[in-house]
Design an enzyme around this catalytic site. Structure first.
Site, PDB file in Angstrom:
ATOM      1  CE  LYS A  35      -0.558  -0.020   5.047  1.00 20.24           C
ATOM      2  NZ  LYS A  35      -1.516   0.028   6.164  1.00 20.24           N
ATOM      3  CE1 TYR A 256      13.139  31.588   4.486  1.00 16.89           C
ATOM      4  CE2 TYR A 256      13.412  29.223   4.218  1.00 16.89           C
ATOM      5  CZ  TYR A 256      13.178  30.469   3.675  1.00 16.89           C
ATOM      6  OH  TYR A 256      12.998  30.605   2.317  1.00 16.89           O
TER       7      TYR A 256
END
Length: 364
Positions: A35, A256
């Site tokens: 999956k 940042y």
């Protein structure tokens, strides 16, 4: 020259891990769980690599199953959550899929359908996960309804899912297992119980089928590793390169928000990989990265396309130096802990813009 970030997929390691799962449960058959694009590794490629050894595959949706059929995969394919709409039943019949049934509406829809051939059906027991499945007191009547409908359902199995098979504390697992055992004995039911941690650590769960998932891709699902889980091999290695090197003075900030500041004169390497590729933005300063085979710490917040590492202790590192974000030599489980997440999210989070490069599997 293209961007250097790539996900190397070692299909030989995938086969090794599948064989290991089989070795742990030699009297069971192992349904390989593919999956979510084989946990981000590529479902078709992984299915082809296991096609000569895996008797069946498992996915989460009919779309995933049909994609495998369209690629030529012939093995039985189990829909682990069954169908989401009764209109899927003709496709399930046409593509010879197996189904899980966890709800009364699914049961009613299946019994009202007339398949060309009976559909192999695994009935889901809620033994304590409290997510999908029938409560123990309701399970028996649903089992009996399916047994009484041989034209619709065949090859009935009891399945369940364990909430804590990975945990060091076995208490809740044992309560779930006691619930399963009582019904298995009462109904003389064949079972599929064992996910990856149960496959590795709980032999009493090894019924007619096991369903290894994340362990196939080399991640250790256990809170406390054992000999078997330590033998898993990483299948995905996320590789990149240093694309720039900066010299910083003590106290200068990187990235940042200036979260990381140089505690000394420092060399900072910029690596072509960021959260736009699937590298977790929550990775903290100090998250390990391999540069030229040596561990260096992440320094500063992860950006969309880049991250920065402290190269001060690796003076030989330079533009073009090889980088491993996780995989060979650096466990994805360790990286995940630094991101306050689990390996599943890192694997499945690698975005399509990252090319996959497949190493051909052995056939032993």
């Amino acid at each position: 020259m293209s961007r250097p970030l790539i996900a190397d997929i070692d299909l030989g390691a995938l086969r090794h891990n599948y064989r290991l799962a089989c070795d742990q449960a030699p009297h069971s058959r192992a349904i390989a769980v593919l999956k979510a694009g084989a946990y981000g590794h590529g479902a078709v490629e992984c299915a082809n690599a296991l096609a000569d050894v895996a008797p069946a595959f498992a996915v989460a949706s009919i779309e995933e199953a049909v994609a495998l059929r369209d690629a030529g995969i012939e093995q039985p394919i189990m829909l682990l959550e069954g169908f989401f709409d009764a209109e899927e039943l003709p496709l399930i019949d046409a593509h010879r899929l197996w189904i899980a049934v966890h709800s009364d509406w699914q049961l009613d829809a299946l019994l009202a359908f007339q398949p060309r051939t009976p559909i192999p059906t695994w009935l889901k027991l809620d033994s304590g996960m409290h997510r999908l499945g029938f409560a123990p007191e309701a399970f028996v009547s649903r089992w009996q309804r399916l047994k009484a409908a041989p034209d619709q359902a065949t090859d009935l199995h009891l399945m369940t899912h364990f909430a804590t098979a990975d945990a060091l504390d076995p208490g809740y697992f044992r309560r779930q297992m006691a619930c399963v055992e009582a019904l298995r004995e009462r109904l003389e039911a064949p079972v599929c119980l064992a996910n990856s941690p149960a496959t590795l650590a709980w032999p009493q769960t090894h019924g007619e089928w096991t369903r290894p998932g994340v362990m196939l891709y080399g991640s250790d699902p256990l809170e406390g590793a054992n000999d078997a889980s330590r033998a898993l091999k990483p299948v995905m290695t996320l590789r990149s390169e240093v694309i720039a090197v900066r010299e910083l003075e003590t106290g200068e900030a990187v990235g940042y928000g200036g979260r990381w500041r140089a505690p000394r004169p420092s060399r900072i390497g910029v690596v072509a990989c960021g959260y736009g590729d699937g590298y977790d933005r929550h990775a903290g300063d100090g998250t390990p990265v391999l540069v030229e085979g040596r561990r260096v710490p992440l320094a500063g917040k992860v950006s969309m396309d880049m991250l920065t590492v402290d190269l001060t202790e690796v003076p030989e590192a330079h533009i073009g130096s090889q980088v491993v974000l996780w995989g060979e030599g650096l466990s994805i489980d360790e990286v995940a802990r630094h991101c306050d997440t689990i390996s599943y999210t890192l694997m499945t989070g690698v975005l399509p813009r990252v090319p996959r490069r497949y190493r051909v599997a052995d056939t032993v």
